[in-house]
Design an enzyme around this catalytic site. Sequence first.
Site, mmCIF file in Angstrom:
data_model
loop_
_atom_site.group_PDB
_atom_site.id
_atom_site.type_symbol
_atom_site.label_atom_id
_atom_site.label_comp_id
_atom_site.label_asym_id
_atom_site.label_seq_id
_atom_site.Cartn_x
_atom_site.Cartn_y
_atom_site.Cartn_z
ATOM 1 N N SER A 64 0.792 -1.235 0.000
ATOM 2 C CA SER A 64 0.000 0.000 0.000
ATOM 3 C C SER A 64 0.822 1.281 0.000
ATOM 4 C CB SER A 64 -0.938 0.009 1.201
ATOM 5 O OG SER A 64 -1.987 -0.873 0.945
ATOM 6 N N LYS A 67 0.345 3.431 -2.934
ATOM 7 C CA LYS A 67 -0.834 4.311 -3.061
ATOM 8 C C LYS A 67 -0.442 5.784 -3.035
ATOM 9 C CE LYS A 67 -3.804 0.768 -0.929
ATOM 10 N NZ LYS A 67 -4.501 0.342 0.312
ATOM 11 N N TYR A 191 -4.475 -1.974 -9.841
ATOM 12 C CA TYR A 191 -4.295 -1.938 -8.375
ATOM 13 C C TYR A 191 -3.376 -3.078 -7.886
ATOM 14 C CZ TYR A 191 -5.361 -2.354 -3.428
ATOM 15 O OH TYR A 191 -5.232 -2.455 -2.064
ATOM 16 N N TYR A 243 -4.181 3.533 8.051
ATOM 17 C CA TYR A 243 -5.516 2.953 8.256
ATOM 18 C C TYR A 243 -6.085 3.420 9.590
ATOM 19 C CZ TYR A 243 -3.714 0.075 4.508
ATOM 20 O OH TYR A 243 -3.158 -0.353 3.335
ATOM 21 N N VAL A 261 1.249 -3.702 3.940
ATOM 22 C CA VAL A 261 1.231 -4.990 4.649
ATOM 23 C C VAL A 261 2.486 -5.834 4.437
ATOM 24 C CG1 VAL A 261 -1.259 -5.364 4.967
ATOM 25 C CG2 VAL A 261 -0.178 -6.086 2.859
HETATM 26 N N1 GLU Z 1 -2.517 -5.589 -1.678
HETATM 27 C C1 GLU Z 1 -3.036 -5.377 -0.356
HETATM 28 C C2 GLU Z 1 -4.528 -5.552 -0.377
HETATM 29 O O1 GLU Z 1 -5.170 -4.972 -1.219
HETATM 30 C C3 GLU Z 1 -2.619 -4.028 0.139
HETATM 31 C C4 GLU Z 1 -2.954 -3.816 1.569
HETATM 32 C C5 GLU Z 1 -1.886 -3.061 2.326
HETATM 33 O O2 GLU Z 1 -0.725 -2.960 1.961
HETATM 34 O O3 GLU Z 1 -2.255 -2.525 3.371
HETATM 35 O O4 GLU Z 1 -5.078 -6.280 0.404
#
Ligand code: GLU
Length: 309
Positions: A64, A67, A191, A243, A261
Amino acid sequence: MTDLQAIVDEIHGKLQSRLGEGKVADYIPQLAHVDPKRFGMAVVTVDGQVHKAGDCDEPFSIQSISKVFTLTLALGKHGETTWNRVGKEPSGSAFNSIVQLEHEEGKPRNPFINAGAIAVSDLVLAGHTPAEAIGEIVRFVRYLAEDETIAIDPAVAKSEEATGYRNFALANFMRSFGKLSHPVEHVLGVYFHHCAIAMTCSQLARSGLFLAANGRNPMTGHTVVSSQRARRINALMLTCGHYDGSGDFAYRVGLPGKSGVGGGILAVAPGKASIAVWSPGLNHNGNSLIGSLALEMFADMTGWSVFGH
Ligand code: GLU
C-alpha cells in the site's frame, strides 16, 4: 548537527532483540514466507546524505505504500477533480472495510484505504490500457528513485489477483454506484500490480524525497509536484496513512507516513528527510510493528515530529 548515521545505527542495535515481533501478512504465500526478523532502514536528507542500516538494500513488497505514488499521478492527471471520486477524511475502519462504502454510496473516505486506492487506479487508467497505466506507474517510481531496476514482482501480482475477493467486492460495489469508469478487472489489474512493486528501503526513501522537499527532487533538481501539492499529500499521509492506526502513528511518531502490509513504511520529515523502514511483522492494525517503533525512536531522537520537539 544531528549525527543521523549514529541515530540509525542506535535504533538498529536497540531493536535487535525485538526482531520477529508482530504477525507477518499471510494472505498470499509470497508475503507469508518472508523472514520476520528482517529489518532495514534508510534515511535520505534533502541535501542528499544517505544513512542506512540492516537489510536496507533488500527488495520487499511495498504494497500500500504504492498508493502514495498512484495518488500523486492521479492528482497530476485530474487535479482537484480527483476529490470528486475519493474523500480526504480518515476512515477509522480497517483497510479493506466495506461497511463505510455502503453508507457513503461508493465514494471511499480517502485514497489510502483499499477502496480509495482502487478509485485512484481507475483515475490513473483514464485514456490508457491497463498495461499502459501499470507501465506509467512503474516508470514514475523509477524516475522518482532514479533507479531503472525497480520492478513489479509478477508472482505477488498474480497471488493478489487470485486471493483478492474483498478487493473485487469493493470494486464491484463502487461500480454498482457508478463510481468506477472502467471495467472492474482492468481497475483491479492496475491496483494489484502497483501493490506488487518491490523496492528496497534505499530506493523507497529516495522516491519519497520530493515530499520532504516541497515537491522537488533535490537529487535531480526535477520538480515533481508543486509545493502546495506536496504539502497536501503529506497531510493525507499524516491523517490517513496507517488505516485505523493513523491516530496512534501521529501520536507516537508525528510524521506523515504510509505503511504497507509487506511491513514497509515511508515517512516524511518535511524540509529534512525521507525515511523508509521495513520489518515484516505487523501490529493489529496491519502496520509494521518494529518499523513503527523504529520511526518512533527516530522522531524522538531527531526531534523531527511535525508537532514539535
Ligand atoms: N494488496 C493489499 C490488499 O489490497 C494491500 C494492503 C496493504 O498494503 O495494506 O489487500
